[in-house]
Design a protein around this motif. Structure first.
Motif, PDB file in Angstrom:
ATOM      1  N   PHE A 165      -9.241  -0.231  -7.572  1.00  0.00           N
ATOM      2  CA  PHE A 165      -7.924   0.273  -7.203  1.00  0.00           C
ATOM      3  C   PHE A 165      -7.418  -0.565  -6.037  1.00  0.00           C
ATOM      4  N   ARG A 166      -6.265  -1.238  -6.237  1.00  0.00           N
ATOM      5  CA  ARG A 166      -5.665  -2.079  -5.205  1.00  0.00           C
ATOM      6  C   ARG A 166      -4.475  -1.331  -4.607  1.00  0.00           C
ATOM      7  N   PHE A 167      -4.519  -1.134  -3.259  1.00  0.00           N
ATOM      8  CA  PHE A 167      -3.492  -0.376  -2.561  1.00  0.00           C
ATOM      9  C   PHE A 167      -2.334  -1.278  -2.169  1.00  0.00           C
ATOM     10  N   ILE A 186      -5.995   6.313   2.221  1.00  0.00           N
ATOM     11  CA  ILE A 186      -4.624   6.791   2.401  1.00  0.00           C
ATOM     12  C   ILE A 186      -3.827   6.453   1.149  1.00  0.00           C
ATOM     13  N   LEU A 187      -3.307   7.456   0.444  1.00  0.00           N
ATOM     14  CA  LEU A 187      -2.559   7.268  -0.785  1.00  0.00           C
ATOM     15  C   LEU A 187      -1.121   7.710  -0.565  1.00  0.00           C
ATOM     16  N   GLY A 199       2.469   9.579  -1.596  1.00  0.00           N
ATOM     17  CA  GLY A 199       2.669  10.894  -2.193  1.00  0.00           C
ATOM     18  C   GLY A 199       2.775  10.819  -3.706  1.00  0.00           C
ATOM     19  N   ASN A 200       3.665   9.972  -4.196  1.00  0.00           N
ATOM     20  CA  ASN A 200       3.830   9.744  -5.628  1.00  0.00           C
ATOM     21  C   ASN A 200       3.511   8.287  -5.915  1.00  0.00           C
ATOM     22  N   PHE A 201       2.681   8.083  -6.889  1.00  0.00           N
ATOM     23  CA  PHE A 201       2.333   6.701  -7.251  1.00  0.00           C
ATOM     24  C   PHE A 201       2.002   6.647  -8.737  1.00  0.00           C
ATOM     25  N   ARG A 202       1.932   5.422  -9.216  1.00  0.00           N
ATOM     26  CA  ARG A 202       1.556   5.181 -10.601  1.00  0.00           C
ATOM     27  C   ARG A 202       0.573   4.006 -10.647  1.00  0.00           C
ATOM     28  N   LEU A 203      -0.191   3.935 -11.718  1.00  0.00           N
ATOM     29  CA  LEU A 203      -1.200   2.881 -11.893  1.00  0.00           C
ATOM     30  C   LEU A 203      -0.663   1.866 -12.886  1.00  0.00           C
ATOM     31  N   ALA A 204      -0.929   0.589 -12.606  1.00  0.00           N
ATOM     32  CA  ALA A 204      -0.427  -0.484 -13.478  1.00  0.00           C
ATOM     33  C   ALA A 204      -1.441  -1.613 -13.494  1.00  0.00           C
ATOM     34  N   ILE A 205      -1.370  -2.392 -14.583  1.00  0.00           N
ATOM     35  CA  ILE A 205      -2.192  -3.605 -14.753  1.00  0.00           C
ATOM     36  C   ILE A 205      -1.263  -4.804 -14.661  1.00  0.00           C
ATOM     37  N   GLY A 206      -1.721  -5.846 -13.951  1.00  0.00           N
ATOM     38  CA  GLY A 206      -0.865  -7.014 -13.744  1.00  0.00           C
ATOM     39  C   GLY A 206      -0.724  -7.868 -14.990  1.00  0.00           C
ATOM     40  N   ILE A 207      -1.838  -8.317 -15.583  1.00  0.00           N
ATOM     41  CA  ILE A 207      -1.817  -9.216 -16.741  1.00  0.00           C
ATOM     42  C   ILE A 207      -2.722  -8.624 -17.807  1.00  0.00           C
ATOM     43  N   ILE A 229      -1.938   0.303  -7.332  1.00  0.00           N
ATOM     44  CA  ILE A 229      -1.288   1.574  -7.026  1.00  0.00           C
ATOM     45  C   ILE A 229       0.131   1.263  -6.544  1.00  0.00           C
ATOM     46  N   GLN A 230       1.125   1.709  -7.307  1.00  0.00           N
ATOM     47  CA  GLN A 230       2.527   1.418  -7.013  1.00  0.00           C
ATOM     48  C   GLN A 230       3.221   2.718  -6.604  1.00  0.00           C
TER      49      GLN A 230
END
Length: 633
Positions: free
Chosen positions: A451-453, A482-483, A485-493, A520-521
């Motif tokens: 997980f990349r912040f 530290i996260l 409040g609202n985030f989503r997970l994504a893959i770059g390539i 983490i976006q």
């Protein structure tokens, strides 16, 4: 280590002040314990506090006195901090001003809730009662007491809230520190495991290199042995050939010496007649010259009536007195040539001619016999030479046959070793392939997620492939990070954003095994639409500015074409964002070379080639070049 634990003092401390737990290595309980507190060495002793924090870790053998001292130190450290685990409390007492006994109310209250505080204040106000016979207090005094009591209660509540907040912050800090320690210990375990695997691979590689080296040494040793055997055989045959050759030479030398000795015993005399013919006779060296003349007279040759014998070189004529001496004494051995000089009249001359003719005939017959005899000897020598050549050819054939046999044996041995090496290599490859497949299967069972912040940091977690994405997100929320409040997970390539509907799917179905990196976006609700709308207006504004600036650009271009461009015009052109190039580089007369005016740098373009330089290159333009690519200033 067991002797230290069996000590009486250590057991006394353990019974009175500790709760001891003994776990066997490689057991299920030990594995579960190692997931929380990593076990690096065996034996190892963990001294854990009430809040689960390791107070001390003892690895290896520890003496009984040292173990007892560590346990007592841990207990002494925990003794003053036990009050932190109890809930914070306070005691409140109401009294009259005149110190007369009144009804007292003492209760323990937690100030973490506002409702309890309100109830307590009302009860305290209702329980202030005057004693019998005492003068009644005024309403102002009562209100003053109530106000002071409320201020004390408010102050105490603030202190308790501050203390609770401080305790909560300390607990959070301790929990984060513990999480970091556990993470670092796990990373250390992974590192040690990786180092062990690297060492095993190095050891296997070293063993393989050592085996190859031994095989090469064995091949080199066999090659040297075969070469030494071949050299020995060659030297033995060479010595045998030399011995046979020496024997033949010795034999031939002996034969020559015997022939010379035989020739020394015999005087070979050639008599040359006046007509040019000659006759050769052999006599013992003891024979006298007169006996040789008598023998010559008996031959079928024509001799003059009176003659004498003479030697040409050195000139010598033998007299009648020397006819009684032997041929050896006269120096006519082993051979000599004597000319017959006639001393006579015509009759004798005719007789001499006839005799010489007969002598020639006899001599020709003897020469014919000698020729036939010589031809026989030549034939015999040819036969001997042919037999010797045949023997040498057989020897060469035998040597070639032996060489072919050795080469075939070497080739067979080489092929066998090559096949064995290939079989071993195939076995190793099959084994390595099986190991890789097993490792891939093991890796496919576990999903290693990074997980990349947004701040650039990252955390890595391992999950079973059956675990869902939502469970992984819940586990991430439980980590000391530290996260937003609202985030989503994504893959770059390839670019992929996971939605809330995909959180119920497993990590294997989502293609996140054996490893994946998720960013983490943070997600904002209303600002996104506002920015999209503002970006649309910015695009319209940019288009209008570009359209209005087009006449100014055309006017600047016409001005530069008529009156020539200058530095200010170029700067103005660059400020408008045109990005044009000057038609001719300043300070250079070279056609077709353009320069972009970049502040602080000089960019030169020649065709499709660009050159970036911070220095003026006027010297390079003014320089000349000779034939060997050398610059001359």
């Amino acid at each position: 280590m067991m002797e230290s634990w069996q000590d009486n003092e250590v057991q006394k401390v353990c019974r009175e002040k500790c709760v001891c737990l003994k776990l066997e290595a490689d057991s299920v309980e030990c594995k579960q314990f190692s997931q929380i507190y990593p076990v690096i060495l065996i034996p190892i002793t963990f001294i854990i506090g009430k809040n689960g924090t390791p107070l001390d870790i003892l690895s290896g053998h520890v003496t009984a006195s040292n173990l007892r001292e560590k346990l007592l130190n841990a207990v002494s450290d925990l003794t003053p901090g036990t009050t932190n685990d109890t809930p914070s409390t306070s005691t409140v007492t109401s009294q009259s001003v005149n110190n007369t006994p009144i009804t007292q109310s003492t209760e323990t209250t937690s100030f973490s809730d506002d409702d309890t505080f309100t109830e307590k204040t009302e009860s305290q106000q209702s329980e202030v009662v005057s004693a019998p016979g005492e003068t009644e207090e005024t309403d102002e005094e009562k209100e003053e007491k109530v106000r002071k009591l409320q201020e004390k209660i408010q102050q105490r509540r603030l202190e308790k809230a501050k203390q609770a907040e401080e305790e909560e912050r300390n607990k959070e800090i301790e929990r984060r520190r513990l999480g970091k320690d556990v993470l670092s210990m796990r990373e250390q375990q992974q590192k040690i495991k990786m180092m062990k695997e690297i060492e095993e691979r190095k050891r296997d590689k070293q063993m393989e290199i050592e085996a190859r080296r031994k095989v090469r040494e064995q091949l080199a040793q066999d090659r040297l042995e075969r070469a030494s055997r071949f050299q020995q055989e060659k030297e033995g045959k060479t010595r045998e050939e030399e011995n046979r050759k020496k024997q033949r030479e010795v034999k031939m030398t002996q034969e020559e010496e015997e022939k010379i000795k035989e020739r020394e015993k015999i005087a070979r005399i050639q008599f040359r007649f006046p007509n040019g013919s000659s006759i050769t006779r052999n006599y013992p060296r003891e024979r006298t010259l007169g006996e040789a003349i008598e023998d010559l007279r008996e031959q079928p040759v024509i001799l003059p009536g009176n003659f004498r014998l003479a030697i040409g070189i050195p000139r010598r004529v033998f007299t009648s007195e020397e006819e009684g001496q032997s041929l050896g004494d006269l120096g006519l051995t082993p051979s000599a040539s004597l000319s017959i000089q006639p001393v006579a009249n015509k009759e004798e001359r005719n007789k001499e001619i006839e005799r010489r003719r007969l002598g020639k005939d006899v001599l020709s017959m003897r020469e014919q016999q000698q020729k036939i005899k010589m031809m026989k000897e030549i034939e015999e020598r040819k036969k001997d030479k042919q037999m010797e050549i045949e023997a040498r050819r057989k020897v060469r054939e035998q040597l070639a046959q032996d060489r072919l046999e050795r080469a075939s044996r070497f080739q067979q041995e080489k092929e066998e070793k090559t096949r064995e090496e290939e079989n071993r290599k195939k076995q190793r490859e099959v084994k390595m392939t099986q190991e890789e497949e097993e490792k891939m299967k093991e890796r496919e069972k576990i999903a290693r997620i990074q997980f990349r912040f947004p701040n650039g940091s990252s955390i890595t977690r391992n999950y079973p492939r059956e675990r869902t994405l939502g469970e992984a997100i819940e586990d991430l929320r439980e980590q000391p990070v530290i996260l937003p409040g609202n985030f989503r997970l994504a893959i770059g390539i390839p670019r992929r954003v996971f939605t809330s509907e995909e959180e119920g799917q497993s990590l294997g179905d989502l293609g996140l095994t054996p490893s994946a990196s998720l960013s983490i976006q943070p997600v904002a609700n209303k600002q996104v639409h506002a920015r999209q709308d503002s970006s649309f207006f910015i695009q319209i504004y940019t288009f209008i500015v570009m359209f209005l600036s087009l006449p100014f650009k055309l006017l600047a271009y016409v001005w530069s074409a008529i009156f020539g461009g200058n530095q200010n015009a170029t700067n103005t052109d660059n400020s408008l964002g045109s990005g044009r190039y000057d038609s001719v580089r300043p300070g250079s007369d070279t056609p077709g070379v353009r320069r972009r005016n970049v502040p602080g740098k000089s960019v030169t373009r020649e065709g499709k080639m660009h050159r970036l330089s911070d220095m003026a290159d006027k010297d390079d333009d003014d320089a000349t070049w000779n034939g060997n690519s050398t610059q001359q200033m």
